[in-house]
Design a protein around this motif. Structure first.
Motif, PDB file in Angstrom:
ATOM      1  N   ARG A 122      36.263 -14.268  23.223  1.00 47.86           N
ATOM      2  CA  ARG A 122      37.130 -15.432  22.992  1.00 47.86           C
ATOM      3  C   ARG A 122      37.603 -16.019  24.328  1.00 47.86           C
ATOM      4  O   ARG A 122      37.703 -17.242  24.476  1.00 47.86           O
ATOM      5  N   TRP A 123      37.871 -15.152  25.309  1.00 49.32           N
ATOM      6  CA  TRP A 123      38.271 -15.615  26.636  1.00 49.32           C
ATOM      7  C   TRP A 123      37.132 -16.410  27.280  1.00 49.32           C
ATOM      8  O   TRP A 123      37.362 -17.491  27.816  1.00 49.32           O
ATOM      9  N   TYR A 124      35.902 -15.891  27.206  1.00 46.96           N
ATOM     10  CA  TYR A 124      34.771 -16.624  27.780  1.00 46.96           C
ATOM     11  C   TYR A 124      34.585 -17.979  27.090  1.00 46.96           C
ATOM     12  O   TYR A 124      34.283 -18.977  27.744  1.00 46.96           O
ATOM     13  N   GLU A 125      34.780 -18.032  25.796  1.00 48.42           N
ATOM     14  CA  GLU A 125      34.685 -19.308  25.083  1.00 48.42           C
ATOM     15  C   GLU A 125      35.744 -20.287  25.594  1.00 48.42           C
ATOM     16  O   GLU A 125      35.454 -21.464  25.825  1.00 48.42           O
ATOM     17  N   ARG A 126      36.970 -19.805  25.802  1.00 50.73           N
ATOM     18  CA  ARG A 126      38.033 -20.678  26.343  1.00 50.73           C
ATOM     19  C   ARG A 126      37.684 -21.144  27.757  1.00 50.73           C
ATOM     20  O   ARG A 126      38.114 -22.215  28.180  1.00 50.73           O
ATOM     21  N   GLU A 127      36.901 -20.350  28.472  1.00 50.97           N
ATOM     22  CA  GLU A 127      36.516 -20.682  29.845  1.00 50.97           C
ATOM     23  C   GLU A 127      35.240 -21.527  29.911  1.00 50.97           C
ATOM     24  O   GLU A 127      34.676 -21.725  30.981  1.00 50.97           O
ATOM     25  N   GLY A 128      34.777 -22.021  28.763  1.00 52.61           N
ATOM     26  CA  GLY A 128      33.669 -22.969  28.748  1.00 52.61           C
ATOM     27  C   GLY A 128      32.297 -22.387  28.474  1.00 52.61           C
ATOM     28  O   GLY A 128      31.303 -23.115  28.523  1.00 52.61           O
ATOM     29  N   PHE A 129      32.207 -21.108  28.169  1.00 55.04           N
ATOM     30  CA  PHE A 129      30.913 -20.506  27.831  1.00 55.04           C
ATOM     31  C   PHE A 129      30.577 -20.814  26.373  1.00 55.04           C
ATOM     32  O   PHE A 129      31.464 -20.847  25.523  1.00 55.04           O
ATOM     33  N   VAL A 130      29.306 -21.053  26.127  1.00 55.57           N
ATOM     34  CA  VAL A 130      28.834 -21.426  24.796  1.00 55.57           C
ATOM     35  C   VAL A 130      28.031 -20.267  24.211  1.00 55.57           C
ATOM     36  O   VAL A 130      27.102 -19.754  24.850  1.00 55.57           O
ATOM     37  N   PHE A 131      28.394 -19.879  22.988  1.00 59.96           N
ATOM     38  CA  PHE A 131      27.672 -18.818  22.284  1.00 59.96           C
ATOM     39  C   PHE A 131      26.235 -19.265  22.002  1.00 59.96           C
ATOM     40  O   PHE A 131      26.012 -20.388  21.555  1.00 59.96           O
ATOM     41  N   GLU A 132      25.268 -18.368  22.268  1.00 58.50           N
ATOM     42  CA  GLU A 132      23.863 -18.678  22.006  1.00 58.50           C
ATOM     43  C   GLU A 132      23.257 -17.839  20.891  1.00 58.50           C
ATOM     44  O   GLU A 132      22.548 -18.355  20.058  1.00 58.50           O
ATOM     45  N   ARG A 133      23.529 -16.530  20.899  1.00 58.10           N
ATOM     46  CA  ARG A 133      22.896 -15.671  19.895  1.00 58.10           C
ATOM     47  C   ARG A 133      23.520 -14.286  19.923  1.00 58.10           C
ATOM     48  O   ARG A 133      24.271 -13.959  20.832  1.00 58.10           O
ATOM     49  N   GLU A 134      23.181 -13.497  18.922  1.00 62.92           N
ATOM     50  CA  GLU A 134      23.519 -12.083  18.892  1.00 62.92           C
ATOM     51  C   GLU A 134      22.229 -11.293  18.865  1.00 62.92           C
ATOM     52  O   GLU A 134      21.247 -11.723  18.263  1.00 62.92           O
ATOM     53  N   ALA A 135      22.258 -10.122  19.503  1.00 60.54           N
ATOM     54  CA  ALA A 135      21.090  -9.245  19.494  1.00 60.54           C
ATOM     55  C   ALA A 135      21.557  -7.817  19.749  1.00 60.54           C
ATOM     56  O   ALA A 135      22.523  -7.602  20.484  1.00 60.54           O
ATOM     57  N   PRO A 136      20.866  -6.844  19.153  1.00 60.05           N
ATOM     58  CA  PRO A 136      21.245  -5.449  19.401  1.00 60.05           C
ATOM     59  C   PRO A 136      20.867  -5.010  20.817  1.00 60.05           C
ATOM     60  O   PRO A 136      19.886  -5.494  21.379  1.00 60.05           O
ATOM     61  N   GLU A 137      21.675  -4.108  21.371  1.00 63.26           N
ATOM     62  CA  GLU A 137      21.374  -3.482  22.663  1.00 63.26           C
ATOM     63  C   GLU A 137      21.203  -1.993  22.402  1.00 63.26           C
ATOM     64  O   GLU A 137      22.177  -1.248  22.310  1.00 63.26           O
ATOM     65  N   PRO A 138      19.944  -1.559  22.243  1.00 63.67           N
ATOM     66  CA  PRO A 138      19.691  -0.159  21.881  1.00 63.67           C
ATOM     67  C   PRO A 138      20.253   0.856  22.882  1.00 63.67           C
ATOM     68  O   PRO A 138      20.694   1.924  22.486  1.00 63.67           O
ATOM     69  N   ALA A 139      20.278   0.518  24.167  1.00 61.29           N
ATOM     70  CA  ALA A 139      20.732   1.467  25.186  1.00 61.29           C
ATOM     71  C   ALA A 139      22.183   1.891  24.962  1.00 61.29           C
ATOM     72  O   ALA A 139      22.554   3.017  25.273  1.00 61.29           O
ATOM     73  N   ILE A 140      23.003   0.996  24.420  1.00 63.20           N
ATOM     74  CA  ILE A 140      24.403   1.347  24.167  1.00 63.20           C
ATOM     75  C   ILE A 140      24.745   1.335  22.677  1.00 63.20           C
ATOM     76  O   ILE A 140      25.900   1.513  22.305  1.00 63.20           O
ATOM     77  N   GLU A 141      23.732   1.093  21.863  1.00 65.57           N
ATOM     78  CA  GLU A 141      23.885   1.118  20.402  1.00 65.57           C
ATOM     79  C   GLU A 141      24.997   0.182  19.932  1.00 65.57           C
ATOM     80  O   GLU A 141      25.847   0.536  19.125  1.00 65.57           O
ATOM     81  N   ARG A 142      24.964  -1.050  20.456  1.00 69.46           N
ATOM     82  CA  ARG A 142      25.954  -2.052  20.061  1.00 69.46           C
ATOM     83  C   ARG A 142      25.282  -3.414  19.913  1.00 69.46           C
ATOM     84  O   ARG A 142      24.262  -3.682  20.524  1.00 69.46           O
ATOM     85  N   MET A 143      25.900  -4.261  19.121  1.00 69.13           N
ATOM     86  CA  MET A 143      25.457  -5.648  18.982  1.00 69.13           C
ATOM     87  C   MET A 143      26.112  -6.454  20.097  1.00 69.13           C
ATOM     88  O   MET A 143      27.306  -6.323  20.357  1.00 69.13           O
ATOM     89  N   MET A 144      25.308  -7.297  20.736  1.00 69.33           N
ATOM     90  CA  MET A 144      25.794  -8.094  21.860  1.00 69.33           C
ATOM     91  C   MET A 144      25.805  -9.573  21.492  1.00 69.33           C
ATOM     92  O   MET A 144      24.916 -10.053  20.792  1.00 69.33           O
ATOM     93  N   LYS A 145      26.811 -10.283  22.000  1.00 69.61           N
ATOM     94  CA  LYS A 145      26.899 -11.738  21.877  1.00 69.61           C
ATOM     95  C   LYS A 145      26.502 -12.321  23.231  1.00 69.61           C
ATOM     96  O   LYS A 145      27.037 -11.908  24.263  1.00 69.61           O
ATOM     97  N   TYR A 146      25.584 -13.270  23.225  1.00 70.87           N
ATOM     98  CA  TYR A 146      25.089 -13.902  24.443  1.00 70.87           C
ATOM     99  C   TYR A 146      25.743 -15.263  24.616  1.00 70.87           C
ATOM    100  O   TYR A 146      25.817 -16.042  23.663  1.00 70.87           O
TER     101      TYR A 146
END
Length: 152
Positions: A122-146
Motif C-alpha cells: 500500500r505504501w508503494y502504491e501511495r508512492e506512485g508504483f503501479v500493480f502489474e501482477r501476482e506470481a508465486p515465489e517458490p524459493a520463499i513459498e509466498r505469493m508476490m505482488k509485482y
C-alpha cells in the motif's frame, strides 16, 4: 519524527552482520515471520551472495548506527530490498530511501512485495508504483505482488 542527520551511503562488508540484523528485525515487524538465529544466519549468508550477483547495497547511517538497508540491482532496474529498522519506521526514512533509489534509477523501477505485507505494498502504491501482477515465489513459498514505477 524526521531524522535529518541520516546519510545514505554504500554498505561496508564489515557491516553485513548489522545489516542482516536490521533486515530481520524489519521483516519480523511485518508480523509475517518470527525472529530466530536461523533466519538471521540465512539473511547474513545471503548478503555477500547477492552483492556478488549484482546488488548495489546501501545503508542509512544515523551517526554510526545503521537505520535501514537498501539493495538495488541497477542493470535490472530492480529495487530488491528496502528495510527500515523498527525504531526508525514512521520517520520518513523509507521515503528518503525511495527518493535515493529514483536518483539511481531515474526512468523506471520495478519491485515485488509479499502479498500479505499489505503495509508495504500500500505504501508503494501511495508512492506512485503501479500493480502489474501476482506470481508465486517458490524459493520463499509466498505469493508476490509485482509493481512498476515509470517517470512521467
Amino acid at each position: 519524527m524526521v531524522i535529518p542527520a541520516v546519510a545514505i551511503r554504500p554498505a561496508r562488508e564489515s557491516e553485513y552482520d548489522e545489516i542482516a540484523r536490521i533486515w530481520m528485525e524489519s521483516w519480523v515487524s511485518t508480523g509475517l515471520d518470527t525472529a530466530s538465529d536461523a533466519l538471521l544466519a540465512n539473511l547474513r549468508a545471503r548478503i555477500p551472495q547477492e552483492v556478488e550477483k549484482g546488488w548495489s547495497l546501501s545503508v542509512a547511517d544515523d551517526g554510526g548506527s545503521i537505520a535501514a538497508m537498501l539493495a538495488l540491482h541497477l542493470p535490472k532496474m530492480y529495487l530488491d530490498q528496502l528495510f527500515v529498522a523498527p525504531r526508525y519506521q514512521g520517520c520518513s526514512l523509507g521515503r528518503r530511501l525511495l527518493a535515493f533509489t529514483r536518483t539511481q534509477l531515474p526512468d523506471e523501477i520495478w519491485l515485488r512485495c509479499v502479498r500479505e505485507n499489505e503495509k508495504a505494498w500500500r505504501w508503494y502504491e501511495r508512492e506512485g508504483f503501479v500493480f502489474e501482477r501476482e506470481a508465486p515465489e517458490p524459493a520463499i513459498e509466498r505469493m508476490m505482488k509485482y509493481y512498476r514505477w515509470k517517470r512521467k
